[in-house]
Write a protein that holds these residues in place. Structure first.
Motif, PDB file in Angstrom:
ATOM      1  N   VAL A 153       0.818  -1.214   0.000  1.00  0.00           N
ATOM      2  CA  VAL A 153       0.000   0.000   0.000  1.00  0.00           C
ATOM      3  C   VAL A 153       0.849   1.260   0.000  1.00  0.00           C
ATOM      4  O   VAL A 153       0.630   2.185  -0.798  1.00  0.00           O
ATOM      5  CB  VAL A 153      -0.944   0.011   1.219  1.00  0.00           C
ATOM      6  CG1 VAL A 153      -1.741   1.311   1.285  1.00  0.00           C
ATOM      7  CG2 VAL A 153      -1.890  -1.182   1.176  1.00  0.00           C
ATOM      8  N   LYS A 154       1.837   1.326   0.869  1.00  0.00           N
ATOM      9  CA  LYS A 154       2.489   2.594   1.192  1.00  0.00           C
ATOM     10  C   LYS A 154       3.843   2.796   0.526  1.00  0.00           C
ATOM     11  O   LYS A 154       4.367   3.916   0.517  1.00  0.00           O
ATOM     12  CB  LYS A 154       2.634   2.721   2.703  1.00  0.00           C
ATOM     13  CG  LYS A 154       1.302   2.617   3.432  1.00  0.00           C
ATOM     14  CD  LYS A 154       1.438   2.589   4.941  1.00  0.00           C
ATOM     15  CE  LYS A 154       1.679   3.953   5.515  1.00  0.00           C
ATOM     16  NZ  LYS A 154       1.588   3.954   6.996  1.00  0.00           N
ATOM     17  N   VAL A 155       4.406   1.742  -0.035  1.00  0.00           N
ATOM     18  CA  VAL A 155       5.677   1.863  -0.744  1.00  0.00           C
ATOM     19  C   VAL A 155       5.481   1.616  -2.240  1.00  0.00           C
ATOM     20  O   VAL A 155       5.896   2.416  -3.076  1.00  0.00           O
ATOM     21  CB  VAL A 155       6.728   0.889  -0.165  1.00  0.00           C
ATOM     22  CG1 VAL A 155       8.036   0.984  -0.951  1.00  0.00           C
ATOM     23  CG2 VAL A 155       6.972   1.178   1.310  1.00  0.00           C
ATOM     24  N   GLN A 156       4.817   0.519  -2.575  1.00  0.00           N
ATOM     25  CA  GLN A 156       4.561   0.217  -3.982  1.00  0.00           C
ATOM     26  C   GLN A 156       3.381   1.021  -4.534  1.00  0.00           C
ATOM     27  O   GLN A 156       3.244   1.162  -5.746  1.00  0.00           O
ATOM     28  CB  GLN A 156       4.298  -1.279  -4.155  1.00  0.00           C
ATOM     29  CG  GLN A 156       5.460  -2.154  -3.744  1.00  0.00           C
ATOM     30  CD  GLN A 156       5.147  -3.633  -3.843  1.00  0.00           C
ATOM     31  OE1 GLN A 156       4.164  -4.064  -4.457  1.00  0.00           O
ATOM     32  NE2 GLN A 156       5.971  -4.449  -3.221  1.00  0.00           N
ATOM     33  N   HIS A 157       2.526   1.522  -3.656  1.00  0.00           N
ATOM     34  CA  HIS A 157       1.380   2.366  -4.043  1.00  0.00           C
ATOM     35  C   HIS A 157       0.446   1.669  -5.023  1.00  0.00           C
ATOM     36  O   HIS A 157      -0.131   2.305  -5.911  1.00  0.00           O
ATOM     37  CB  HIS A 157       1.858   3.699  -4.632  1.00  0.00           C
ATOM     38  CG  HIS A 157       2.762   4.462  -3.726  1.00  0.00           C
ATOM     39  ND1 HIS A 157       2.355   4.965  -2.507  1.00  0.00           N
ATOM     40  CD2 HIS A 157       4.077   4.804  -3.860  1.00  0.00           C
ATOM     41  CE1 HIS A 157       3.373   5.594  -1.933  1.00  0.00           C
ATOM     42  NE2 HIS A 157       4.415   5.494  -2.722  1.00  0.00           N
ATOM     43  N   LYS A 158       0.280   0.370  -4.857  1.00  0.00           N
ATOM     44  CA  LYS A 158      -0.647  -0.345  -5.729  1.00  0.00           C
ATOM     45  C   LYS A 158      -2.092  -0.070  -5.300  1.00  0.00           C
ATOM     46  O   LYS A 158      -2.352   0.229  -4.135  1.00  0.00           O
ATOM     47  CB  LYS A 158      -0.347  -1.845  -5.698  1.00  0.00           C
ATOM     48  CG  LYS A 158       0.994  -2.196  -6.338  1.00  0.00           C
ATOM     49  CD  LYS A 158       1.204  -3.698  -6.388  1.00  0.00           C
ATOM     50  CE  LYS A 158       2.524  -4.042  -7.065  1.00  0.00           C
ATOM     51  NZ  LYS A 158       2.732  -5.517  -7.169  1.00  0.00           N
ATOM     52  N   PRO A 159      -3.029  -0.159  -6.228  1.00  0.00           N
ATOM     53  CA  PRO A 159      -4.430   0.122  -5.883  1.00  0.00           C
ATOM     54  C   PRO A 159      -4.975  -0.872  -4.858  1.00  0.00           C
ATOM     55  O   PRO A 159      -4.818  -2.088  -5.018  1.00  0.00           O
ATOM     56  CB  PRO A 159      -5.165  -0.028  -7.226  1.00  0.00           C
ATOM     57  CG  PRO A 159      -4.111   0.165  -8.266  1.00  0.00           C
ATOM     58  CD  PRO A 159      -2.847  -0.402  -7.673  1.00  0.00           C
TER      59      PRO A 159
END
Length: 253
Positions: free
Chosen positions: A82-88
């Protein structure tokens, strides 16, 4: 050449099969001029999570979900997702709690959260499971003039406070567009006593749907209906983020 977008549903609790069934139906509504297909899978391991381009965290009991995720070694990889790769990521009900940075009315000792949404949620806003209800919501992100969405609320949380406005900086950093303030996408006014952020004329209501960057949360359970509109909308966001590379940071972390 056909490209596959893999969407996982965290399969620790809740309406996992229901989400996957609606995702399959929703995928038939996605129009693409390019060769695109979807794969949907239940996620219980870090290996399965690593295969995902996007993820749904379904309902259940958020404290139990966090404990099980920790025991399976999933909690930190979920934070990375969630917070590093920022995937949906989309959290429904307990999933919204898991995606919040803060939670009120937790069990004694508190609970671990994944985070990603700069909000504080209030658990069990409407009482026990016996007090569950269905309410029509006007959700403008589905399109103006659309019929209300029949939202199912079961021991539902609400967003009681937006605790930060996110990064105001612009531009691209490591391929990720820096954003993003929390957007209020849905308000329930039937039993609401909370002040809506930015509400006009003292308007009151409970915030029940929010988005910040690629992180989306709803208090209610769209998967417990036959209405695919929110799943269709979310899959389109997934396509934008993964196919077209429009990754947006939730909070610049």
């Amino acid at each position: 050449m056909t490209r596959t977008i893999t969407v996982g549903v965290l399969a620790l609790q809740g309406g996992v099969v229901e989400h996957i069934n609606l995702l399959r139906k929703a995928s038939t509504h996605i129009n693409s001029s390019e060769s695109l297909q979807f794969e949907f899978l239940q996620v219980r391991t870090t290996t399965e999570l690593g295969e995902c381009d996007a993820l749904i965290i379904p309902g259940g009991e958020s404290t139990t979900m966090a404990i099980v995720a920790r025991r399976l070694g999933l909690l930190d990889p979920l934070r990375e997702f969630v917070k590093v790769q920022h995937k949906p990521v989309w959290g429904t009900c307990a999933g919204l709690v898991m995606l919040a940075e803060q939670a009120a009315a937790t069990k004694q000792g508190g609970q671990e959260l994944v985070g990603g949404l700069d909000v504080r949620v209030l658990r069990n806003r409407y009482g026990t499971q016996m007090q569950s209800f269905v309410a029509g919501l006007d959700l403008e992100f589905l399109g103006r003039g659309e019929v209300p969405f029949k939202a199912v609320f079961i021991r539902a949380p609400i967003v009681e406070e937006i605790i930060a406005e996110g990064s105001s900086s612009q531009g691209i950093e490591n391929g990720v567009e820096r954003a993003a303030r929390v957007e209020v996408l849905g308000v329930y006014r039937g039993q609401g006593q909370q002040q809506v952020e930015g509400g006009e004329n003292g308007e009151k209501g409970d915030i029940v749907a929010v988005r910040q960057g690629n992180v989306f949360g709803t208090s209610f359970h769209p998967e417990l209906t036959d209405d695919v509109r929110i799943h269709v909308w979310w899959l389109r966001q997934v396509v934008d983020a993964t196919w077209h590379g429009k990754l947006v940071a939730a909070n610049g972390s």
